[in-house]
Each structure stands twice: as structure tokens, then as C-alpha cells.
Design a protein around this motif. Structure first.
Motif, PDB file in Angstrom:
ATOM      1  N   THR A 269       0.807  -1.220   0.000  1.00 26.07           N
ATOM      2  CA  THR A 269       0.000   0.000   0.000  1.00 26.07           C
ATOM      3  C   THR A 269       0.838   1.268   0.000  1.00 26.07           C
ATOM      4  N   GLY A 270       2.178   1.129  -0.045  1.00 30.18           N
ATOM      5  CA  GLY A 270       3.033   2.302  -0.190  1.00 30.18           C
ATOM      6  C   GLY A 270       3.715   2.793   1.060  1.00 30.18           C
ATOM      7  N   ARG A 271       3.501   2.142   2.200  1.00 27.87           N
ATOM      8  CA  ARG A 271       4.202   2.578   3.403  1.00 27.87           C
ATOM      9  C   ARG A 271       5.667   2.175   3.315  1.00 27.87           C
ATOM     10  N   VAL A 272       6.533   3.048   3.826  1.00 30.25           N
ATOM     11  CA  VAL A 272       7.977   2.834   3.732  1.00 30.25           C
ATOM     12  C   VAL A 272       8.500   2.450   5.115  1.00 30.25           C
ATOM     13  N   LEU A 273       9.183   1.304   5.183  1.00 31.62           N
ATOM     14  CA  LEU A 273       9.634   0.739   6.451  1.00 31.62           C
ATOM     15  C   LEU A 273      11.144   0.509   6.428  1.00 31.62           C
ATOM     16  N   PRO A 274      11.778   0.515   7.612  1.00 30.39           N
ATOM     17  CA  PRO A 274      13.195   0.143   7.696  1.00 30.39           C
ATOM     18  C   PRO A 274      13.406  -1.373   7.621  1.00 30.39           C
ATOM     19  N   SER A 280       4.945  -3.858  13.257  1.00 30.49           N
ATOM     20  CA  SER A 280       4.530  -4.484  14.517  1.00 30.49           C
ATOM     21  C   SER A 280       4.885  -3.624  15.727  1.00 30.49           C
ATOM     22  N   LEU A 281       5.704  -2.590  15.528  1.00 30.42           N
ATOM     23  CA  LEU A 281       6.140  -1.739  16.638  1.00 30.42           C
ATOM     24  C   LEU A 281       5.127  -0.626  16.884  1.00 30.42           C
ATOM     25  N   PRO A 282       4.766  -0.395  18.142  1.00 25.03           N
ATOM     26  CA  PRO A 282       3.798   0.663  18.448  1.00 25.03           C
ATOM     27  C   PRO A 282       4.458   2.043  18.459  1.00 25.03           C
ATOM     28  N   GLY A 283       3.651   3.051  18.257  1.00 27.42           N
ATOM     29  CA  GLY A 283       4.136   4.423  18.408  1.00 27.42           C
ATOM     30  C   GLY A 283       4.918   4.972  17.244  1.00 27.42           C
ATOM     31  N   LEU A 284       4.950   4.262  16.123  1.00 33.04           N
ATOM     32  CA  LEU A 284       5.680   4.730  14.954  1.00 33.04           C
ATOM     33  C   LEU A 284       4.712   4.957  13.801  1.00 33.04           C
ATOM     34  N   ASP A 285       4.814   6.104  13.162  1.00 32.54           N
ATOM     35  CA  ASP A 285       3.973   6.439  12.026  1.00 32.54           C
ATOM     36  C   ASP A 285       4.824   6.345  10.765  1.00 32.54           C
ATOM     37  N   PHE A 286       4.620   5.289  10.004  1.00 30.52           N
ATOM     38  CA  PHE A 286       5.434   5.077   8.811  1.00 30.52           C
ATOM     39  C   PHE A 286       4.792   5.795   7.622  1.00 30.52           C
ATOM     40  N   ALA A 303      10.104   8.099  11.852  1.00 35.25           N
ATOM     41  CA  ALA A 303      10.164   6.646  11.971  1.00 35.25           C
ATOM     42  C   ALA A 303      11.542   6.107  11.601  1.00 35.25           C
ATOM     43  N   PHE A 304      12.158   6.642  10.541  1.00 35.24           N
ATOM     44  CA  PHE A 304      13.482   6.168  10.150  1.00 35.24           C
ATOM     45  C   PHE A 304      14.561   6.679  11.103  1.00 35.24           C
ATOM     46  N   MET A 305      14.342   7.846  11.689  1.00 34.98           N
ATOM     47  CA  MET A 305      15.338   8.381  12.613  1.00 34.98           C
ATOM     48  C   MET A 305      15.297   7.715  13.989  1.00 34.98           C
ATOM     49  N   ARG A 306      14.186   7.062  14.318  1.00 36.14           N
ATOM     50  CA  ARG A 306      13.967   6.594  15.680  1.00 36.14           C
ATOM     51  C   ARG A 306      15.110   5.708  16.201  1.00 36.14           C
ATOM     52  N   TYR A 307      15.539   4.741  15.426  1.00 33.33           N
ATOM     53  CA  TYR A 307      16.579   3.814  15.905  1.00 33.33           C
ATOM     54  C   TYR A 307      17.833   3.841  15.040  1.00 33.33           C
ATOM     55  N   ARG A 308      18.068   4.957  14.362  1.00 32.33           N
ATOM     56  CA  ARG A 308      19.308   5.107  13.605  1.00 32.33           C
ATOM     57  C   ARG A 308      20.464   5.374  14.555  1.00 32.33           C
ATOM     58  N   GLY A 309      21.644   4.950  14.135  1.00 30.80           N
ATOM     59  CA  GLY A 309      22.839   5.246  14.922  1.00 30.80           C
ATOM     60  C   GLY A 309      22.870   4.489  16.233  1.00 30.80           C
TER      61      GLY A 309
END
Length: 380
Positions: A269-274, A280-286, A303-309
Motif C-alpha cells: 500500500t506504499g508505506r515505507v519501512l526500515p 509491529s512496533l507501536p508508536g511509529l507512524d510510517f 520513523a526512520f530516525m527513531r533507531y538510527r545510529g
């Protein structure tokens, strides 16, 4: 954006430090969730997208062009079963026109000789075929579809006749791990250049079948030895990638080589995920490519910045000398086992949550498969 690493100015939630963001190298394009198989370890999300909600042909064409401009080199066309889309040949041509290396990840069930030839003519460069087993009755018990094994063998022959490079992907588990030597032999017989042997990841539907799928330590030890021997014997003939099970590991794997570092996943449907399980993770708007550009999503989305680095990491990860090797392991697994997506991956022996993994249950030979159920796919 420069061709080198880009310093994203978004401040981290942990430490307030900017993060160096490089260009992505690969796009996993999940074209559809439709699939003729009913595998008990299905990696599609629990909530499946309807065909009517899928990205249209022209939307995928735009995505491929944006991905190439962003720096992506490879597109992996996946699903579900990507051949359930009637426009697959058009999508392959669109990706090839954009300058992307095209790899088709398929069950092989909806692709006859004519369609394989059409895909090759459209510019397809590589095929990855999934195998559920080496013996028809056992493979079809896993796939949940009679006759599927013979269809796969016929498809592999068509791929060979078109001169397309072939990778065999074998998902291994309690029911087929003792056939690993047969899996290696079948990959050679089919003319594969690469064999990917991956243990089940116990997320989503696979978690329902954990008892039926989880191998014991003795099986895993024997498999490790089989893989080592095959690699030594077949060096130069067959490349073998092996993904060991997390349940018996002492250090986590670098999931997707780190969150938002190299890979993009696009849902039907076009959502972009890492990563493919990130929803399945709560609190993230992809974000969706229907609402913004791939470039903006990659470099600037929360969403992409959340767990980078490494700035988000808790101890012991934050001070670990492997923090830029495994990148904290798998966020989806951490959440599934602990209820906290920021927790140290329980796969790590240093994790305070290691006991959760070790106490998650053992395999059971008497456990029956709960097969995935979905609507009928035309062509089967």
C-alpha cells in the motif's frame, strides 16, 4: 543531497546528537500480500492488504525512479507472491529502465514458461526461488498446497532455460533441518549459484507455530557442521549464506544491517519501512509514498530516525564495542519478547532480558501446523 553521507540535522531523542545518514542501496518492493501458499512461518503481517489497496503500476514506476535517484542499486520484487500481479512484467521493465538491478523473489507457482520468458525479455536479472523442502509430501505439508513442489521444479527449469541466475532460498526449521544435505544437493541440481539457508524468525504468523517449528540444540549443531562442510566442499560452485537461529545465539545479528542504514521496504500500500516487520512496533507512524517523496521519508521521517545510529541505545549496548557491528540487534524481536522496542535484544548474552528468550518454550514434534489462511489467488 550530496553523493556522500548526509548529516541529518534532526536531533536524537537520546543524547541530542545528529546522525550521519548515507544513501540506501537496496529496496525490497512488496508488490502484494496475495499468495497461493499457506506457510506456517509466513512473514507477511497479520493484517494483510487487499488487492484494491495496492500501489498502481504508475505509482510503482515513480517509486523506482525516485529510488534510483536516491542511490538505490537493487530492487527485490517480493510479496506475498509478486506474480499474482498481472503487471509484473511491466514493473520489471520499469525498474530496469530506472537503472535498478532486478531480483524476483518468488514461490514460482504462478509463472509458466511463457511468463518467465516475458520477464527475462523485460529485463529481469536474477531469480530467488523459495523451497519448503526436498521431498514433495513434506514440502507440501509446509506449503499447504498439493502439487506445489512439482510446480517449483518446473519453474526452476524455465529459469535455467532463460539463462537467469538462480538463488534458492530454504527456510529451515524443526521439520526439515535434518534434510539440510538434501537441500544443498537440490540447489546444485537446480543449477543455483547461491543457496540461502535461513532459520525461521519467530514474528507474526511464525510465532503462532513456534512449538512446531523451533529446532533443538542438537539439530542446530548438526546443521552448523553440515553448512561448514558444504561450504568447504563447494567453494567456487555454490555460495552458501547461512542465517543461524537467534534462540541459540550469544550475540544479535545486525537486522537489515542497522535500522535505516542501507535498506528500504515498501509495503503493497506504499508505506515505507526500515524492515519488513517494523509495522509491529507501536508508536511509529510510517509515511507513505502516496503522501511524500522517498527522499524525504529516508532522510527526514521520524520513523526512520527513531533507531538510527547508537544514541538511542540503552546499556549495555551503548558502551558495547559491537554497537556499530550489530546496531542493537532486532527492534521487532526486542518488542515481541519484552514489550519494549528499545530493550536490548534478548538474543544477546549480555541482555538483562536473556531469560525471556531462553524461557520462551521449546520445539514439540507433536505440535501441528497452523497454516496461514488468505483468499484464493487466481492461477492455482
Amino acid at each position: 543531497m550530496s553523493a556522500g553521507a548526509v548529516i541529518d540535522q534532526a536531533q536524537r531523542r537520546h543524547g541530542g546528537q545528529p546522525v550521519a545518514v548515507g544513501r540506501p542501496v537496496a529496496l525490497l518492493a512488496e508488490l502484494t500480500h496475495r499468495c497461493p501458499l499457506r506457510c506456517p512461518y509466513c512473514s507477511n503481517p497479520l493484517e494483510l492488504a487487499r488487492a484494491s489497496a495496492e500501489l498502481a503500476t504508475e505509482e510503482w514506476r515513480r517509486v523506482f525512479a525516485e529510488a534510483a535517484a536516491l542511490g538505490v542499486l537493487q530492487v527485490h520484487l517480493s510479496g506475498g507472491e509478486p506474480a499474482a500481479r498481472k503487471d509484473l512484467e511491466v514493473l520489471v521493465e520499469a525498474a530496469e529502465t530506472a537503472g535498478l538491478y532486478t531480483n524476483l523473489i518468488t514461490s514460482g507457482l504462478l509463472l509458466d514458461r511463457g511468463r518467465v520468458a516475458a520477464l527475462a525479455a523485460a529485463g529481469l536479472q536474477h531469480v530467488q526461488l523459495s523451497l519448503q523442502g526436498t521431498r514433495p509430501e513434506e514440502a507440501e505439508e509446509v506449503a499447504g498446497l498439493r502439487g506445489s513442489h512439482a510446480m517449483k521444479m518446473a519453474f526452476a527449469a524455465h529459469v535455467h532455460d532463460e539463462g537467469l541466475p538462480l538463488t534458492v532460498n530454504a527456510v529451515v526449521h524443526r521439520r526439515n533441518l535434518d534434510r539440510l544435505d538434501e537441500i544443498v544437493a537440490m540447489a546444485l541440481e537446480l543449477g543455483a549459484r547461491r543457496l540461502e539457508i535461513a532459520h525461521v524468525q519467530y514474528h507474526g504468523w511464525a510465532a503462532v507455530n513456534r512449538a512446531a517449528l523451533l529446532p533443538d540444540r542438537a539439530q542446530v549443531a548438526a546443521a552448523d557442521a553440515t553448512v561448514a562442510a558444504a561450504r568447504a566442499a563447494l567453494s567456487g560452485r555454490l555460495a552458501i549464506d547461512y542465517v543461524p537461529p537467534d534462540q541459540y545465539a550469544v550475540r544479535p545479528k545486525a537486522c537489515m544491517n542497522g535500522w535505516g542504514r542501507q535498506f528500504l521496504v515498501l509495503t503493497p500500500t506504499g508505506r515505507v519501512l526500515p524492515c519488513h516487520a517494523a509495522e509491529s512496533l507501536p508508536g511509529l507512524d510510517f509515511p507513505s509514498v502516496r503522501d511524500g517523496s522517498l527522499e524525504d521519508i529516508w532522510y527526514r521521517s521520524d520513523a526512520f530516525m527513531r533507531y538510527r545510529g547508537t544514541g538511542w541505545m540503552p546499556e549495555p549496548c551503548r558502551s558495547c564495542d559491537r554497537r556499530e557491528i550489530d546496531w542493537g540487534g532486532c527492534r521487532c524481536q526486542a518488542f515481541a519478547l519484552t514489550g519494549d522496542a528499545e530493550a536490548t535484544d534478548p538474543t544477546c548474552a549480555l541482555s538483562p532480558h536473556r531469560g525471556v528468550l531462553e524461557g520462551a518454550g521449546e520445539g514439540d514434534d507433536s505440535a501441528a501446523f497452523v497454516h496461514r489462511t488468505m483468499g484464493r489467488v487466481r492461477g492455482i
